[in-house]
Design an enzyme around this catalytic site. Structure first.
Site, short mmCIF file in Angstrom:
data_model
loop_
_atom_site.label_atom_id
_atom_site.label_comp_id
_atom_site.label_asym_id
_atom_site.label_seq_id
_atom_site.Cartn_x
_atom_site.Cartn_y
_atom_site.Cartn_z
N THR A 159 0.84 -1.19 0.00
CA THR A 159 0.00 0.00 0.00
C THR A 159 0.89 1.25 0.00
O THR A 159 2.08 1.16 -0.28
CB THR A 159 -1.00 -0.04 1.18
N ASN A 160 0.32 2.42 0.30
CA ASN A 160 1.10 3.66 0.34
C ASN A 160 0.57 4.57 1.44
O ASN A 160 -0.38 4.22 2.14
CB ASN A 160 1.06 4.34 -1.04
#
Ligand code: CTP
Length: 214
Positions: free
Chosen positions: A21-22
């Site tokens: 993810t980020n």
């Protein structure tokens, strides 16, 4: 009008218990959704996982992966007149996702990644969207030049550009300093809270018309 907004990060599964993810908090997309709803628009918010409460009165479609988001956008976008892509979509995902948890058998582990679908880039070409199309560009260098490249490549009417190399604005922050990048000109907006910027942006977008194809 009906406004579709994408927001938040995506999660790309590595195995049944892990994902890529980020750092996107979703704040910008949710602030836009709230501002649009307050101004009397119907809002369809398609969002990856965030910690933010969904504002009342919004049509909320929760998604996880880029593929889920692409499917939801493809389904809903033709009912909108304005689409704003504020999500931080993962550009790559694991090529193979085993059904069982990966065991730590070796000293190193190599993940092979493949590109995800460019959802914004599919809006015109694949989903047949003819309304006002707005993208975001998170850049660390050559901000305007890179944002304009995205505007042209993805068929946008406007790209909202911000410099994510700065710690005080953008990703995971409550404030943002953006430059509006159009085909022919740019317009910098002063640093402000994401709420105030959203209000200004929605007002401005109400008066923007889609660029006609030559
Ligand atoms: N975006 C999208 N789907 C993707 C990747 C990005 O819809 N798979 C959208 C984002 O929501 C944003 C815009 O595209 O509005 C810009 O995203 P970015 O990842 O910065 O653009 P890229 O063309 O992937 O360029 P870069 O090489 O900088 O990653």
């Amino acid at each position: 009008m009906t406004i579709l907004i994408t927001a938040g990060p995506t999660r790309e599964a590595i195995d049944p218990v892990r994902y890529l993810t980020n750092r996107s908090s979703g704040k910008m997309g949710y602030a836009l959704a709230e501002a649009a709803q307050r101004r009397g628009h119907r809002v369809i918010l398609i969002s990856g996982p965030t910690a933010i409460d969904v504002p009342d009165g919004i049509d909320f479609i929760p998604v996880e992966s880029a593929a889920d988001m692409a499917q939801a956008v493809g389904h809903w976008i033709t009912s909108a007149e304005l689409a704003i892509f504020a999500a931080a979509v993962a550009d790559y995902k694991p090529a193979n996702v085993p059904t069982q948890k990966i065991k730590k058998t070796g000293e190193t582990l190599t993940l092979e990644l493949v590109k995800t679908q460019d959802i914004l880039g599919s809006a015109r070409s694949q989903f047949g969207f003819t309304g006002v199309l707005v993208g975001f560009a998170a850049e660390t260098e050559n901000v305007i030049e890179n944002a304009r490249g995205k505007l042209i490549r993805k068929g946008c009417d406007l790209v909202v550009a911000n410099d994510v190399s700065r710690k005080d604005i953008g990703f995971d922050s409550s404030e943002n300093e953006i430059t509006l990048v159009y085909a022919e000109h740019t317009s910098p907006l002063p640093k402000s809270s994401k709420e105030d910027l959203s209000q200004d942006l929605i007002e401005l977008l109400e008066n923007l018309h889609p660029k006609k194809e030559d």
